[in-house]
Structure formats: structure tokens, C-alpha cells
Design a protein around this motif. Structure first.
Motif, short mmCIF file in Angstrom:
data_model
loop_
_atom_site.label_atom_id
_atom_site.label_comp_id
_atom_site.label_asym_id
_atom_site.label_seq_id
_atom_site.Cartn_x
_atom_site.Cartn_y
_atom_site.Cartn_z
N ARG A 253 0.83 -1.21 0.00
CA ARG A 253 0.00 0.00 0.00
C ARG A 253 0.86 1.26 0.00
O ARG A 253 0.63 2.19 -0.77
CB ARG A 253 -0.88 -0.05 1.26
CG ARG A 253 -2.17 0.66 1.20
CD ARG A 253 -3.04 0.45 2.45
NE ARG A 253 -2.32 0.45 3.71
CZ ARG A 253 -2.17 -0.63 4.49
NH1 ARG A 253 -2.65 -1.80 4.14
NH2 ARG A 253 -1.53 -0.55 5.63
N SER A 254 1.85 1.29 0.85
CA SER A 254 2.66 2.50 1.04
C SER A 254 3.57 2.82 -0.14
O SER A 254 3.78 3.99 -0.46
CB SER A 254 3.52 2.36 2.29
OG SER A 254 2.71 2.25 3.42
N PHE A 255 4.13 1.78 -0.74
CA PHE A 255 5.10 2.01 -1.80
C PHE A 255 4.56 1.66 -3.18
O PHE A 255 5.29 1.72 -4.17
CB PHE A 255 6.39 1.24 -1.49
CG PHE A 255 7.03 1.69 -0.21
CD1 PHE A 255 7.72 2.90 -0.14
CD2 PHE A 255 6.91 0.95 0.95
CE1 PHE A 255 8.29 3.33 1.04
CE2 PHE A 255 7.47 1.37 2.14
CZ PHE A 255 8.16 2.57 2.19
N ARG A 256 3.29 1.29 -3.21
CA ARG A 256 2.60 0.97 -4.47
C ARG A 256 3.36 -0.07 -5.29
O ARG A 256 3.65 0.15 -6.48
CB ARG A 256 2.33 2.23 -5.27
CG ARG A 256 1.41 3.17 -4.53
CD ARG A 256 1.13 4.41 -5.30
NE ARG A 256 0.27 5.26 -4.49
CZ ARG A 256 -0.03 6.48 -4.79
NH1 ARG A 256 0.46 7.04 -5.86
NH2 ARG A 256 -0.80 7.18 -4.00
N ILE A 257 3.69 -1.15 -4.62
CA ILE A 257 4.36 -2.27 -5.27
C ILE A 257 3.55 -3.53 -4.98
O ILE A 257 2.67 -3.52 -4.11
CB ILE A 257 5.81 -2.46 -4.79
CG1 ILE A 257 5.85 -2.76 -3.29
CG2 ILE A 257 6.67 -1.25 -5.16
CD1 ILE A 257 7.21 -3.20 -2.77
N SER A 258 3.87 -4.58 -5.68
CA SER A 258 3.25 -5.87 -5.43
C SER A 258 4.34 -6.86 -5.05
O SER A 258 5.35 -6.97 -5.73
CB SER A 258 2.52 -6.33 -6.70
OG SER A 258 1.88 -7.56 -6.47
N VAL A 259 4.12 -7.55 -3.95
CA VAL A 259 5.09 -8.55 -3.48
C VAL A 259 4.58 -9.92 -3.92
O VAL A 259 3.47 -10.32 -3.57
CB VAL A 259 5.25 -8.49 -1.95
CG1 VAL A 259 6.19 -9.58 -1.47
CG2 VAL A 259 5.74 -7.12 -1.51
N ARG A 260 5.40 -10.62 -4.69
CA ARG A 260 5.04 -11.97 -5.16
C ARG A 260 5.27 -12.98 -4.03
O ARG A 260 6.12 -12.77 -3.16
CB ARG A 260 5.88 -12.35 -6.38
CG ARG A 260 5.61 -11.48 -7.59
CD ARG A 260 6.32 -12.00 -8.83
NE ARG A 260 7.71 -12.35 -8.62
CZ ARG A 260 8.75 -11.57 -8.95
NH1 ARG A 260 8.54 -10.40 -9.51
NH2 ARG A 260 9.98 -11.98 -8.72
N MET A 261 4.54 -14.07 -4.10
CA MET A 261 4.70 -15.14 -3.10
C MET A 261 6.15 -15.60 -3.02
O MET A 261 6.66 -15.85 -1.93
CB MET A 261 3.79 -16.32 -3.42
CG MET A 261 2.32 -16.05 -3.16
SD MET A 261 1.92 -15.67 -1.43
CE MET A 261 2.27 -17.23 -0.64
N SER A 262 6.82 -15.68 -4.15
CA SER A 262 8.21 -16.15 -4.17
C SER A 262 9.16 -15.18 -3.47
O SER A 262 10.29 -15.55 -3.12
CB SER A 262 8.67 -16.39 -5.61
OG SER A 262 8.64 -15.19 -6.35
#
Length: 81
Positions: free
Chosen positions: A46-55
Motif C-alpha cells: 500500500r505504502s510504496f505501491r508495489i506488489s510482493v510476489r509469493m516467491s
């Protein structure tokens, strides 16, 4: 970036108390467990507007503020290229 991450962890997981060091092990010290990890990931996304993948959800990436900041920096769009 590190200050923002550190502040979130301190306020939400340490009740605003203590001086969390950026290289301190979040799992080793018991600050973060599996449930809090997902709260932390939601904050990061939310804060950095990124998506963290499961890997990418690994102990190495999330064991300290320093490591989290490295992951975020790697995922942020590069400007000026």
C-alpha cells in the motif's frame, strides 16, 4: 524509506515503544510472526505501491528493516532511464 518502515513496525507491533534497529532480526526477536508478516506486506504494498510476489516472501527479504528496504527499492520503478 527505512524510517517509514521502522515507524510502522514500532507503532503497530511494539506499541510505539523501543528503539528498533534497522538491522535487527524481526523474526529472531519475535517482533514479527507469520500473521504480522502479512500485515507488514500489506503495509509495504500500500505504502510504496508495489506488489510482493509469493516467491519474494522469504525470511531473507523480511527479516529486518534493511532487508525490506532493499526489496522495496528493487521493485520501485526506475526513473530517468
Amino acid at each position: 524509506m527505512k524510517d517509514r518502515i521502522n515507524k510502522f513496525i514500532t507503532e503497530h507491533f511494539l506499541d510505539g515503544e523501543g528503539g528498533l534497529k534497522n538491522d535487527e532480526s524481526l523474526f529472531g526477536s519475535g517482533i514479527v510472526d507469520s500473521l504480522r508478516l502479512f500485515e507488514l506486506i500489506a503495509f509495504i504494498e500500500r505504502s510504496f505501491r508495489i506488489s510482493v510476489r509469493m516467491s519474494e516472501i522469504t525470511l531473507e527479504n523480511f527479516d529486518s528493516v534493511d532487508n525490506i528496504a532493499k526489496l522495496v527499492k528493487k521493485k520501485l520503478p526506475r526513473t530517468g532511464e
